[in-house]
Scaffold this motif. Sequence first.
Motif, PDB file in Angstrom:
ATOM      1  N   UNK A  33       3.861  -5.423   1.501  1.00  0.00           N
ATOM      2  CA  UNK A  33       5.038  -6.138   2.027  1.00  0.00           C
ATOM      3  C   UNK A  33       6.232  -5.204   2.224  1.00  0.00           C
ATOM      4  N   UNK A  34       6.002  -4.077   2.905  1.00  0.00           N
ATOM      5  CA  UNK A  34       7.085  -3.125   3.126  1.00  0.00           C
ATOM      6  C   UNK A  34       7.305  -2.896   4.626  1.00  0.00           C
ATOM      7  N   UNK A  35       8.435  -3.434   5.122  1.00  0.00           N
ATOM      8  CA  UNK A  35       8.782  -3.231   6.528  1.00  0.00           C
ATOM      9  C   UNK A  35       9.107  -1.775   6.821  1.00  0.00           C
ATOM     10  N   UNK A  42       4.412   3.363  12.308  1.00  0.00           N
ATOM     11  CA  UNK A  42       4.591   3.400  13.767  1.00  0.00           C
ATOM     12  C   UNK A  42       5.065   4.790  14.196  1.00  0.00           C
ATOM     13  N   UNK A  43       5.951   5.377  13.398  1.00  0.00           N
ATOM     14  CA  UNK A  43       6.429   6.726  13.685  1.00  0.00           C
ATOM     15  C   UNK A  43       5.278   7.724  13.631  1.00  0.00           C
ATOM     16  N   UNK A  93      14.859   4.855  18.246  1.00  0.00           N
ATOM     17  CA  UNK A  93      15.658   3.721  18.705  1.00  0.00           C
ATOM     18  C   UNK A  93      15.041   2.394  18.318  1.00  0.00           C
ATOM     19  N   UNK A  94      13.715   2.284  18.447  1.00  0.00           N
ATOM     20  CA  UNK A  94      13.031   1.035  18.107  1.00  0.00           C
ATOM     21  C   UNK A  94      13.113   0.712  16.628  1.00  0.00           C
ATOM     22  N   UNK A  95      12.906   1.729  15.787  1.00  0.00           N
ATOM     23  CA  UNK A  95      12.971   1.525  14.338  1.00  0.00           C
ATOM     24  C   UNK A  95      14.390   1.136  13.920  1.00  0.00           C
ATOM     25  N   UNK A  96      15.390   1.800  14.495  1.00  0.00           N
ATOM     26  CA  UNK A  96      16.778   1.482  14.161  1.00  0.00           C
ATOM     27  C   UNK A  96      17.165   0.085  14.597  1.00  0.00           C
ATOM     28  N   UNK A  97      16.717  -0.313  15.786  1.00  0.00           N
ATOM     29  CA  UNK A  97      17.037  -1.648  16.297  1.00  0.00           C
ATOM     30  C   UNK A  97      16.435  -2.727  15.409  1.00  0.00           C
ATOM     31  N   UNK A 188      15.815   6.036  11.437  1.00  0.00           N
ATOM     32  CA  UNK A 188      16.006   6.148  12.888  1.00  0.00           C
ATOM     33  C   UNK A 188      17.030   7.221  13.239  1.00  0.00           C
ATOM     34  N   UNK A 189      18.069   7.372  12.400  1.00  0.00           N
ATOM     35  CA  UNK A 189      19.090   8.395  12.652  1.00  0.00           C
ATOM     36  C   UNK A 189      18.477   9.791  12.583  1.00  0.00           C
ATOM     37  N   UNK A 190      17.641  10.020  11.577  1.00  0.00           N
ATOM     38  CA  UNK A 190      16.973  11.316  11.443  1.00  0.00           C
ATOM     39  C   UNK A 190      16.077  11.589  12.657  1.00  0.00           C
TER      40      UNK A 190
END
Length: 299
Positions: A33-35, A42-43, A93-97, A188-190
Amino acid sequence: MSDKSLIERVSAVGIMGNVILVAFKLFAGLVGHSGALISDAVHSLSDVLATFLAYIGVTVSGTPADKSHPYGHDQLETYATIIIGVILLFAGGGIGWLGMKLIITGEYRQIPEPHLVALIAAIVSIGSKEAMFHYTRYCARKLNSSAFMADAWHHRSDALSSVGALVGVGLARLGLPIMEPIASVVISVFILKVSFDILWGVGRQLVDVACDDEFESCIAECILAIPGVDRLDLLRTRKFGSRVFIEAEISVDGAKSLYIAHRIAHEAHNAVEKKFPTVKHIMIHVNPTQLNDKDAQLE
């Protein structure tokens, strides 16, 4: 080991290593259960495509010159590097969004507390991706490959992603569920930072940017060390993918025969291309240092 064998080995390590990590992190993220860990998986999936593109780019760029491409295909590696940078841009961008959405909507409160397996998976990922970063960077330097160097930094960004996932999962298990989506935003910033660095560096290659002053100084010293070269009148360099083209003008005693002047220029040409493997070609023009009496009368 030949360059071809090294390219195949580093590509196999990157692709197989990432496939295993994607499966492991996706499983741990779903079960635990870890988003944040799912975002990290995905990365890693984008890493598989990045390594494949690096392999294709380096392999195709090594194709010998032909009638349609008299200067070779080195620039194709540059385009492969651009694609890797764009993949990172969209992944970050997708992960940050997604992380911001969970924070703004408050949906993070509905996420169950992550299990210990997610924490273990993040630790394994950090160690694995850091090892892959160092190995790929080592190979990229040996191959002088911008594509594999971009791929190496892709591995490093994934290691940083896993650090963020580790922190997020750990704090979420301590009763701070909002830290999981915050970790995704930090991740996402990294990723975006690495993406911009890659795209900025490769973008400079597309506009025929000159080499740095230190490299040009080394080229000048090499040319001036050739017996018979009196002066270096002109030196221009431009990057072409991971390779370099050079245009130079040297001064040779005008009293020397054309044959000797040509031999001196040829020695300078061979010395540069032998000492600097990144130099694809150097063209040298000869100027007379002084005119002999016969030439002076013709003037």
